[in-house]
Write an enzyme that holds these catalytic residues in place. Sequence first.
Site, PDB file in Angstrom:
ATOM      1  N   TYR A 196       0.852  -1.192   0.000  1.00  0.00           N
ATOM      2  CA  TYR A 196       0.000   0.000   0.000  1.00  0.00           C
ATOM      3  C   TYR A 196       0.892   1.247   0.000  1.00  0.00           C
ATOM      4  O   TYR A 196       1.337   1.729   1.034  1.00  0.00           O
ATOM      5  CB  TYR A 196      -0.956   0.009   1.197  1.00  0.00           C
ATOM      6  N   PHE A 247     -11.997  -7.178   1.118  1.00  0.00           N
ATOM      7  CA  PHE A 247     -13.124  -6.801   0.260  1.00  0.00           C
ATOM      8  C   PHE A 247     -14.486  -7.072   0.905  1.00  0.00           C
ATOM      9  O   PHE A 247     -15.453  -7.410   0.202  1.00  0.00           O
ATOM     10  CB  PHE A 247     -13.010  -7.546  -1.075  1.00  0.00           C
TER      11      PHE A 247
HETATM   12  P1  NAP Z   1     -13.748  -3.101   1.331  1.00  0.00           P
HETATM   13  O1  NAP Z   1     -13.493  -3.164   2.785  1.00  0.00           O
HETATM   14  O2  NAP Z   1     -14.775  -3.978   0.747  1.00  0.00           O
HETATM   15  O3  NAP Z   1     -14.142  -1.613   0.892  1.00  0.00           O
HETATM   16  C1  NAP Z   1     -13.581  -0.538   1.525  1.00  0.00           C
HETATM   17  C2  NAP Z   1     -14.064   0.742   0.868  1.00  0.00           C
HETATM   18  O4  NAP Z   1     -15.479   0.928   1.052  1.00  0.00           O
HETATM   19  C3  NAP Z   1     -13.421   1.950   1.523  1.00  0.00           C
HETATM   20  O5  NAP Z   1     -12.150   2.192   1.005  1.00  0.00           O
HETATM   21  C4  NAP Z   1     -14.424   3.027   1.188  1.00  0.00           C
HETATM   22  O6  NAP Z   1     -14.214   3.401  -0.183  1.00  0.00           O
HETATM   23  C5  NAP Z   1     -15.753   2.296   1.330  1.00  0.00           C
HETATM   24  N1  NAP Z   1     -16.268   2.350   2.715  1.00  0.00           N
HETATM   25  C6  NAP Z   1     -15.779   1.724   3.819  1.00  0.00           C
HETATM   26  N2  NAP Z   1     -16.542   1.971   4.900  1.00  0.00           N
HETATM   27  C7  NAP Z   1     -17.546   2.745   4.481  1.00  0.00           C
HETATM   28  C8  NAP Z   1     -18.674   3.304   5.117  1.00  0.00           C
HETATM   29  N3  NAP Z   1     -18.911   3.102   6.414  1.00  0.00           N
HETATM   30  N4  NAP Z   1     -19.527   4.074   4.377  1.00  0.00           N
HETATM   31  C9  NAP Z   1     -19.313   4.269   3.062  1.00  0.00           C
HETATM   32  N5  NAP Z   1     -18.257   3.759   2.393  1.00  0.00           N
HETATM   33  C10 NAP Z   1     -17.387   2.998   3.094  1.00  0.00           C
HETATM   34  O7  NAP Z   1     -12.410  -3.405   0.511  1.00  0.00           O
HETATM   35  P2  NAP Z   1     -10.884  -3.281   0.837  1.00  0.00           P
HETATM   36  O8  NAP Z   1     -10.606  -2.010   1.568  1.00  0.00           O
HETATM   37  O9  NAP Z   1     -10.152  -3.515  -0.424  1.00  0.00           O
HETATM   38  O10 NAP Z   1     -10.601  -4.498   1.807  1.00  0.00           O
HETATM   39  C11 NAP Z   1     -10.442  -4.345   3.216  1.00  0.00           C
HETATM   40  C12 NAP Z   1      -8.976  -4.346   3.621  1.00  0.00           C
HETATM   41  O11 NAP Z   1      -8.402  -5.620   3.305  1.00  0.00           O
HETATM   42  C13 NAP Z   1      -8.088  -3.353   2.878  1.00  0.00           C
HETATM   43  O12 NAP Z   1      -8.203  -2.033   3.365  1.00  0.00           O
HETATM   44  C14 NAP Z   1      -6.734  -3.961   3.094  1.00  0.00           C
HETATM   45  O13 NAP Z   1      -6.233  -3.641   4.384  1.00  0.00           O
HETATM   46  C15 NAP Z   1      -7.037  -5.455   2.980  1.00  0.00           C
HETATM   47  N6  NAP Z   1      -6.817  -6.040   1.618  1.00  0.00           N
HETATM   48  C16 NAP Z   1      -5.959  -7.078   1.496  1.00  0.00           C
HETATM   49  C17 NAP Z   1      -5.737  -7.680   0.278  1.00  0.00           C
HETATM   50  C18 NAP Z   1      -4.772  -8.818   0.176  1.00  0.00           C
HETATM   51  O14 NAP Z   1      -4.311  -9.147  -0.924  1.00  0.00           O
HETATM   52  N7  NAP Z   1      -4.433  -9.445   1.277  1.00  0.00           N
HETATM   53  C19 NAP Z   1      -6.433  -7.234  -0.866  1.00  0.00           C
HETATM   54  C20 NAP Z   1      -7.340  -6.181  -0.727  1.00  0.00           C
HETATM   55  C21 NAP Z   1      -7.515  -5.597   0.515  1.00  0.00           C
HETATM   56  P3  NAP Z   1     -14.773   4.745  -0.844  1.00  0.00           P
HETATM   57  O15 NAP Z   1     -14.912   5.787   0.214  1.00  0.00           O
HETATM   58  O16 NAP Z   1     -13.772   5.075  -1.885  1.00  0.00           O
HETATM   59  O17 NAP Z   1     -16.108   4.354  -1.427  1.00  0.00           O
END
Ligand code: NAP
Length: 311
Positions: free
Chosen positions: A59, A206
């Site tokens: 990141y 996600f």
């Molecule tokens: P996610 O949790 O499904 O989506 C997060 C996104 O949703 C945020 O960046 C924000 O984006 C929106 N959001 C979050 N809370 C909200 C709320 N209360 N109200 C409105 N919008 C909200 O996807 P992700 O962030 O990709 O996955 C979670 C975490 O997993 C990541 O942050 C990372 O630490 C980790 N990850 C790991 C891998 C891996 O390969 N191991 C891959 C992906 C992610 P917007 O404000 O832009 O809409």
Amino acid sequence: MTNKVQIGKTDLVVNPVGMGTNKIGGHNLFPNLDEDAGREAVRFAINHGIDFIDTAYLYGKGRSEELIGEIVEETGKRSDLVIATKVSPVFTDDGMSNNNAPSYLKQEVENSLKRLKTDYIDLIYIHYPDEDTPKAEAVGALKELKDEGKIRAIGLSNFSMEQIKEANQDGYVDVYQGEYSLLNRSAEKELLPYAAESNLSFIQYFPLVAGLLTGKYNKDSQFNDMRGGLPYFQGEAFANNLEKVEQIRKIAYEKGTEVANVVLAWYLTRDAIDVIIPGVKNAEQVQSNLKTNDVSLTSNEIETIDRIFKR
Ligand code: NAP
């Protein structure tokens, strides 16, 4: 007071609502990120009871770790926190590859320690498998770091079922991180059952499907970022997903909460899931996701949600 949970067989005990930080300093993944909003999100989280922070070298090529290190130092609460990070990516002019060689993993853990301004990391993941390193040898390197007190727990991410079994042949793996959401339940076939049987904690990425499962979109929403390229946000699939979200909205309304909190609370009812790490980019999102701790789903609601997303 939030009830804390133990992460699998580790000695890490945390608020079940953690935070994901790929939009905090992850400039190489997302355009136009506001670092001050990211700093404020981490500060707000730490000061409001979030004690599990998920980051990665990937990141921002270390920038996310640096921002977290800066705010953790500012708050003086390092010992109250459980910090997870991930190593293996290598950036070259040709793009990104992965290296799981023991010497490389150890060197990268040292670099993460410096950026996070800490002398131990609570949970280290191998972010992606490489093609060459025997999996148990890679995990063996992390076990050595654990024995030295540099890390407290060992995780894998993005490994296939076969690769996980090979990596975990000595039983050293504590956590697996992979994609799982109500819209992508493929981990239910093998990964979640294996995690439950082997006492691995499954930490999903996600979980909100990039905001789709927060209920903030409608049929007129336009996406000019990576969301536009994801099948979840396209055509008929998008319309179906929105229709399912509307059914969750009814449940949320009856319970006096929000869609995201119902979705996140549902994950916490799954066997191998102890904690959630919804990604956040500002303090408002942290505050909103923290309300998940106030939601208790009845068995009827759990089944209804299951059914809505199985169709
Ligand atoms: P996610 O949790 O499904 O989506 C997060 C996104 O949703 C945020 O960046 C924000 O984006 C929106 N959001 C979050 N809370 C909200 C709320 N209360 N109200 C409105 N919008 C909200 O996807 P992700 O962030 O990709 O996955 C979670 C975490 O997993 C990541 O942050 C990372 O630490 C980790 N990850 C790991 C891998 C891996 O390969 N191991 C891959 C992906 C992610 P917007 O404000 O832009 O809409």
